[in-house]
Write an enzyme that holds these catalytic residues in place. Sequence first.
Site, PDB file in Angstrom:
ATOM      1  N   HIS A  16      -6.634   1.949   3.047  1.00 10.46           N
ATOM      2  CA  HIS A  16      -7.841   1.117   2.826  1.00 10.46           C
ATOM      3  C   HIS A  16      -8.847   1.582   4.228  1.00 10.46           C
ATOM      4  O   HIS A  16      -8.431   1.731   5.210  1.00 10.46           O
ATOM      5  CB  HIS A  16      -7.531  -0.181   2.720  1.00 10.46           C
ATOM      6  CG  HIS A  16      -6.694  -0.951   3.762  1.00 10.46           C
ATOM      7  ND1 HIS A  16      -5.299  -0.867   3.829  1.00 10.46           N
ATOM      8  CD2 HIS A  16      -6.925  -1.696   4.643  1.00 10.46           C
ATOM      9  CE1 HIS A  16      -4.874  -1.395   4.865  1.00 10.46           C
ATOM     10  NE2 HIS A  16      -6.092  -2.305   5.434  1.00 10.46           N
TER      11      HIS A  16
ATOM     12  N   HIS B 250     -11.907  -0.577   5.961  1.00 15.34           N
ATOM     13  CA  HIS B 250     -12.718  -1.953   6.315  1.00 15.34           C
ATOM     14  C   HIS B 250     -14.081  -1.588   6.538  1.00 15.34           C
ATOM     15  O   HIS B 250     -14.407  -0.540   7.317  1.00 15.34           O
ATOM     16  CB  HIS B 250     -12.132  -2.518   7.537  1.00 15.34           C
ATOM     17  CG  HIS B 250     -11.051  -2.965   7.462  1.00 15.34           C
ATOM     18  ND1 HIS B 250     -10.423  -4.407   7.181  1.00 15.34           N
ATOM     19  CD2 HIS B 250      -9.654  -2.232   7.718  1.00 15.34           C
ATOM     20  CE1 HIS B 250      -8.984  -4.491   7.279  1.00 15.34           C
ATOM     21  NE2 HIS B 250      -8.521  -3.069   7.509  1.00 15.34           N
TER      22      HIS B 250
END
Length: 130
Positions: free
Chosen positions: A94, A96
Site C-alpha cells: 500500500h 500512503h
Amino acid sequence: MDDCIFCKIGAGKIPSAKVYEDERFLAFLDINPVSPGHTLLIPKKHVDNLFDIEEPLYSEMFQTAKKLSKSLTKAMGAKRVGVMVEGFLVHHAHVHLIPMNHGSDLNPANARKAEPAELTAIAEKIRKQI
Ligand SMILES: [Zn+2]
C-alpha cells in the site's frame, strides 16, 4: 490471502471510506490519518512488498496515485501530496497519500483516530474531485 485485512477491504468484505475503485485498485481513507484526507492505495491482488508488484500493475498503481494526488490536492485544499511506504503493520502492498501544506506534515506521529462520519464526509468530498 484469507487473513489479510487489505484483501478483505479490497474485496468489499470489510467496509472502508472509499475514495476510488477500479478493477485492479482500491483507494480508501486511513482510519488513523496523519492529515485529513490521508488515503491508502492498494492493489486488489495480494502482494506483500510494494516493490515485488510486477509490471504493468506496478506502473498502473503509480499512475493511479498521480491521478488521486490531483483530486486530494483540490478536495483538501493542500499544497502537495506526500507519499509514504513502509508496510510493517499490514503485509499487503500500500502507498500512503498524505495531503500536506508543510514538510513536517509527513509525520506518522501526527496520526490520530478519525470518526467514521468524518471519514465518510471526506471520502465524498474527494470522490467529487475524481
Ligand atoms: Zn492482502
